[in-house]
Design a protein around this motif. Structure first.
Motif: not given
Lengths: 478, 478, 478, 478
Positions: B20-25, B229-230, B232, C391-397, C399, C402, C406
């Motif tokens: 996952y990168f910025r909420g996208e698979k 979860v990558a 950014p 750390g992850p991006g805000v978008e990952d929270f 999704n 994930t 997270l």
């Protein structure tokens, strides 16, 4: 040829030398209240060669002959490591005080052996032969040697010229058929009161105009005109209890005055070849800083040990800040040790097979030691406690009114009574405060070159081309 | 058995992994705008094995077989030095960014090879055989590996117990006939987006009560339940001009979630033997910190080079304060280099002949690097100048209104025009500020263990008996 | 006379100024994607004057008139303290980023007001009158000002002479009846894209031969020939989540080129009186370093706060090493604060009643801040953890796959979920790494004078006679 | 009521006190070879009150009465500044050695005056009245006072409980109608050999179980059972030439044993109210650290002066590295001075109008001083040169053989002869090495609380709420 006994060494010092101490000419250095401690300390070298436990380390057997390992001209990393080990062992036995009656002199001899060949090559002189002869004389007679390098310098922002008088750097005042006459004074010459020979080296680069100052030679300590004014620093009498390290250990420092001293040609190793003043100064220093970092090892070990010991006796070994300071000390000492070893491992031979330690690594080691020494003192004193300077005298433990009270009240963690703790405290006090501690601290900064001298050598010994090129490539401007 | 080509490596990543990168698979990591840079960077390892100039360093030929040198189990100081040299060379080629797709994984494998035997000996388990098989699988298929060690930890003052939920440390939630099911999350797992296998190790000592947390294993990255979860961080697009180091170079970091992942028994390397959690964690770290200090060498070289380059371009090479700062940088970098080499030289074999670098020296090296890194940045930025953060864009040099003016006005010493100087400045800016500079700085402190972790290991690896005894002898209380 | 509204300020920037960004001429700085952030940030000054909570601090009422407090010529310690307080408050509101659209300009005006009288006295010129008129113009129209002082300098080891071309320092190329024509370029000029006027000051002492370089003046930013090349450093778009400090806050830096710019005499404040180049440069710096140390206070507070916050969220507030680092940060920040206050308390008036902060104290404050800033970063990053850059991006929270994982796994001490902790981490990351963190770090060293400049001023501002005399008395050689 | 003469002070010491020095009971401290130096040094306080040049600073006139300013209970910033000025002046006159025979005692009295009211309020005791009476007794009789606070402590990781014996902290062993009997020993009690009264305070927080240890009182030094074991540290005889600072100046330190000492109730100021042990300890320390930083000012001034003097004599004032080190020293000393002043300026009154300096600022000042002291020594020794420990004796200048040679050869820059330079060198040697230098160094770390104690107080005195809140706001999680 052969090894001298301690007694032979002592006898050799009764030679009419001109030593002054607190305004008095010293009749016999071997019986003088202060200087005899230095003589006794210097005997360590001869004792180690006799002691079965240290004999193998202390001597070299070559073609049936035996001589002191200090005189072994290094021809391998192994030789450098052994030399380092010997210097460390002698200093450890000397209670953190280096012996130095052969160390520094052989450093100078190795430098002379290397550089004299270069002078001869350029000037068709015969210095190398003279140095060889002198080297053999010292080795075969198992002599002790001092090195006088640091000129008194006057105004330190000036070279030999532009000084208030022309003698602030040692110089040739007369050239005769049979030799030269030299005048000047060197300072910080160690052990001179109790060595046999003084080797004199230039202290800096010299220009054409300074050619009379480009002079190197060796003379017996008792040569006419050689006057040694010994420093009284740290000379007050101390008990073993108050000063367990320094009560019986001493290295004498003198101002060594050459009051028109005659030196026969066979003892002259440089005379006017000004362009070799700097190479010779550095040729010596290259070895001597390696000696320095070797003999600092017992000192830094003693600092770690002091911290560990006092932390234990005080019951604070597990305190986070104590642990932190001990780790700092370990890293300080062991980084030094690693750099010393690496300086030997990276050592290289010149075209005649004489090995020298790596200059960059040696100078980094020395600078690491010197630059951080005062912080090390801070940590050790911090862990030990204020009693370093407020503890009772040994006589108070013997007094019936106070002895038991002190044994009780000055105790540490369970099982440690006040007398044991006071003894430990006094050792750390001797090591880090007072005349002996102060001597160590000032030597840390100034002996074998100042902080700035070491930094200069790091700069010179480092080849900047590789990293500069890498930066250009990274920037895309190569 | 054999070496893979870069292309084969790239193809192997199209395996359905959950990234996952910025909420996208991410559909295909090899084409994703950001991650493809990391894939490209990782290819360096494969390219070096093909490139005649680096082939010899990059591979090992053994019994007719050829494999990547990273997989060479060290059996001598020479092996350690070669490994260090390879890591340094790859990182230098990677513009100060370590490649790490084989380095860290083999560090873990070496640790597992050593420790698994100890577990087997105590517990009559057969872990060593499994590790051996897995090692051969990776080596023979020339795989890339990640290591997931740092648990997310929750409240860092607590172990696995006493946390808000039981999954803050990775644990076994089910034991089945064919394997185990694990749950948890690891953080700071490098390169996971573009490696083939993940090796999972415990991150700390575990008590009896923590036995479910004492687990080590390996799974393919595309295993069901593995979610990556990558981060950014540092992913914004940059031009080569603005960011000559990082524009095309990237190492991905992920939070690696084990959402009830099944691991077959042959891939399980520790499962409940809590007393081996710490030895295994340290067994890995022992190698990995040596890898770390090896790959830091191009970085510290780049810092020296940057200082030398900017001093030159700015015309200030001879300023006393600049010289001083450059010497500091040299000493910083070269002390690190000496300690790295010494860690290998002092390496020792275990009873089965597997060599490990010396733990004390390695940790001193790492601490020396980490503890002083920010001061190094200060000196480099000081010498470079404020233009690190105020320079123009490349487009301004192309604009007719401003191009010639900038080339003129931003020039340095005679002969250096404004564009060259700006390029150099941008490289130093990329190295020491911005996302890439910040990444280096944070990694200096945290990667491969924090400052405190290194200090702890220095404390543990140092045997205090010698110096403590010496202090007692000096104090007369031995 | 009166205060402008934020909107009036914004409108005033649409004046045909020549601003270049990434090779394009900017039509309207108030709508440009990047520069508008700087405009918005600068509005803070005007907003604070309107906001009832900050109005009293922000304005001065005098004889029925009202003007911005920045323009208050200090006539007491109280004035200096209030000015410092205002600068601190504005910077705190600006999320650690100083506003600087009036601060630096008034620093220059105060310096000009003081020094112009001295020039007039010696040269019978009428500069002071001109400065007074310009000061009133700025104050009464509530203008924003930039100061262009740092010449591009070419070879930094040379003055204006001996450079590859004569324009490396800004100079007068023509003297006309109605004014002068100037040529040159200044670097690191802050806010120029969005201020109304530029004040130009010499950057160093000038000799007789440099008299054309001894020039000071002011011009509107939109003057013909003034070209601003804005730096793209830190200009990439960021979300509030990734970069809570810098996403919407920006200070523009430009290379400010004077491409034969005409300046009418009433705007010329020094022209050829080379012996006043240094006094004027320092007269400005005297105030400006006080401004600097005032606006650094929110930054150092933010560092302490970051350490306290992350220690708390991570559950490590009570760890000994964390406590130690926090205490270091407190002492760092609060020593700065004490020195800033003391610089005001020790302020002195000139013979005309204009107050200036104490130069020794101000420079010690600045050096203390700058010299230790990178160590402060180290401690904050150490306490925060590696997640600063992983750390992850805000978008990952957001999704579904994930987000909850997270929130769970990135949690800290009990009660702190992963999203809160990531937000805190991102703030610290923005503050100490990345473009914004790097900007702060480089400014710490270079803005308002380098480390060496501050050291020079400490040396100059300290009167050595008292302590030298004391040492002589102690030595008995007075 | 009135001021005593130096002679009256001296006479008052012939009171049968039990002082032991090197195992001997001292008959008369005023004639004892070592202690008389301390008596002489202490006379400074009385001499300054008589000397017209210092009288105004030294005394207070109130309602027709006159008393020593040390006894002035501070009621304003002005009082704190004057007190600081007096302490600084006395120490400067004492050649960097604080006098301390009234300073520390009044620190304790101020603390007792404040805290006793709080105890009374909670426990309905009448301590404040007793303290008031004792205060008036001391002031009206112009007495000298020691303070005994630091218990011997045994295992420092333990409180009064869990020690090998119960007397490691001073305690009440008997409560009688007329008073109490106390037992224990305090260490590092300064000046006790030559003061009139000893004030005893607890050294740490005490729990309910420790209530017998929560005791404060005052007794005349000659009270039965009070035994003083004086430290011989630094007691060896020195000449003014070798040791221009310490030859005639001494502060005695004793281990002060309370061997079942009776204290009448009117002299008991705390007895069992364990919850006030910590407040009382800190109430004293609050004033005493302010005293400490005040009396350190001449010491740090002497370090700057030494550096300036030796740089000048050696001809190296303009060397870049020397300038750098001098600037460091200036900044070190002047930051201390600024913090001392600021601690007074930020002082606050309690509800009864007694002023105390600001605790945060005072502790930062003390830590700044202590933490950097060893680095200051390094710089001074670096500039001075190795002759600090290798110079000749004064007698060598008198000897006809060597006198003129030494005057010539040990000279410095033009115009400075060898004797002047040696005198300067000896002063710096006395200040930074040897017993006196070591005493200063250990006191820097340990007197008035260790580095860790100061750090603890910085942590306690700092209110973290403001910066923590700011960080939360910046992160958007407030």
């Amino acid at each position: 040829m052969g090894l001298r006994t301690p007694q032979q060494y002592i006898e050799s010092l009764k030679d009419g030398r001109s030593v002054y101490f607190r305004g008095e000419k010293v009749d016999d250095v071997t019986t003088h209240a202060v200087i005899k401690k230095a003589v006794h300390h210097a005997c360590l070298d001869y004792e180690m060669a006799e002691d079965p436990k240290t004999r193998e380390l202390s001597i070299v057997e070559e073609d049936g002959d035996v001589y002191s390992r200090y005189y072994k001209v290094p021809s391998s990393t192994e030789d450098l490591l052994k030399r380092s080990e010997l210097i460390e062992a002698a200093t450890a036995a000397g209670k953190t005080l280096v012996v130095l009656v052969k160390e520094i002199g052989t450093d100078a001899l190795f430098g002379l052996l290397r550089i004299s060949r270069q002078v001869d090559q350029k000037y068709e002189s015969d210095y190398h032969k003279r140095v060889q002869a002198f080297y053999r004389h010292c080795r075969d007679n198992d002599l002790t040697l001092s090195v006088a390098q640091t000129d008194v310098k006057g105004d330190r922002s000036q070279g030999p010229q532009n000084q208030e008088h022309p003698d602030y750097y040692t110089r040739v005042v007369e050239r005769r058929d049979d030799g030269i006459v030299v005048r000047g004074a060197k300072i910080h010459t160690s052990c001179t009161t109790n060595t046999n020979e003084i080797i004199v080296l230039p202290t800096r680069a010299m220009s054409e105009a300074d050619r009379d100052y480009a002079v190197a030679f060796a003379v017996p300590v008792n040569s006419p005109g050689v006057k040694l004014v010994a420093s009284p620093y740290g000379a007050s009498a101390k008990s073993d209890y108050d000063a367990p390290l320094s009560a019986e250990r001493k290295m004498m420092e003198t101002i060594t005055i050459f009051d028109d001293v005659f030196v026969p040609w066979e003892r002259v190793f440089l005379c006017g070849e000004h362009d070799f003043a700097a190479p010779l100064a550095l040729g010596f220093v290259e070895y001597h800083r390696f000696t320095a970092v070797s003999y600092k090892l017992p000192l830094v070990d003693a600092l770690i040990g002091s911290a560990l010991l006092m932390a234990d006796l005080n019951g604070i070994s597990r305190a986070a800040h104590v642990r932190d300071k001990v780790i700092w000390l370990i890293s300080y000492a062991e980084t030094l040790r690693a750099l010393v070893e690496m300086a030997a491992i990276r050592g290289k031979a010149d075209e005649h097979g004489i090995y020298a330690p790596d200059a960059l690594t040696t100078n980094m080691a020395k600078w690491h030691f010197a630059h951080n020494y005062h912080e090390a003192l801070q940590h050790v004193q911090d862990i030990a406690g204020g009693m370093l300077v407020t503890g009772p005298g040994v006589e108070d433990f013997a007094n019936a009114d106070t002895g038991d009270l002190l044994r009780k009240y000055l105790g540490g963690r369970a099982g440690i009574d006040g007398e044991v703790r006071t003894r430990a405290m006094n050792m750390v006090s001797d090591l880090t405060t007072g005349d002996f501690g102060g001597y160590h601290a000032v030597l840390a900064i100034h002996a074998e070159g100042s902080l700035e001298a070491e930094k200069l050598m790091i700069s010179r010994a480092y080849d900047p081309r590789r990293t500069l090129q890498y930066a250009k490539e990274l920037a895309g401007i190569a």
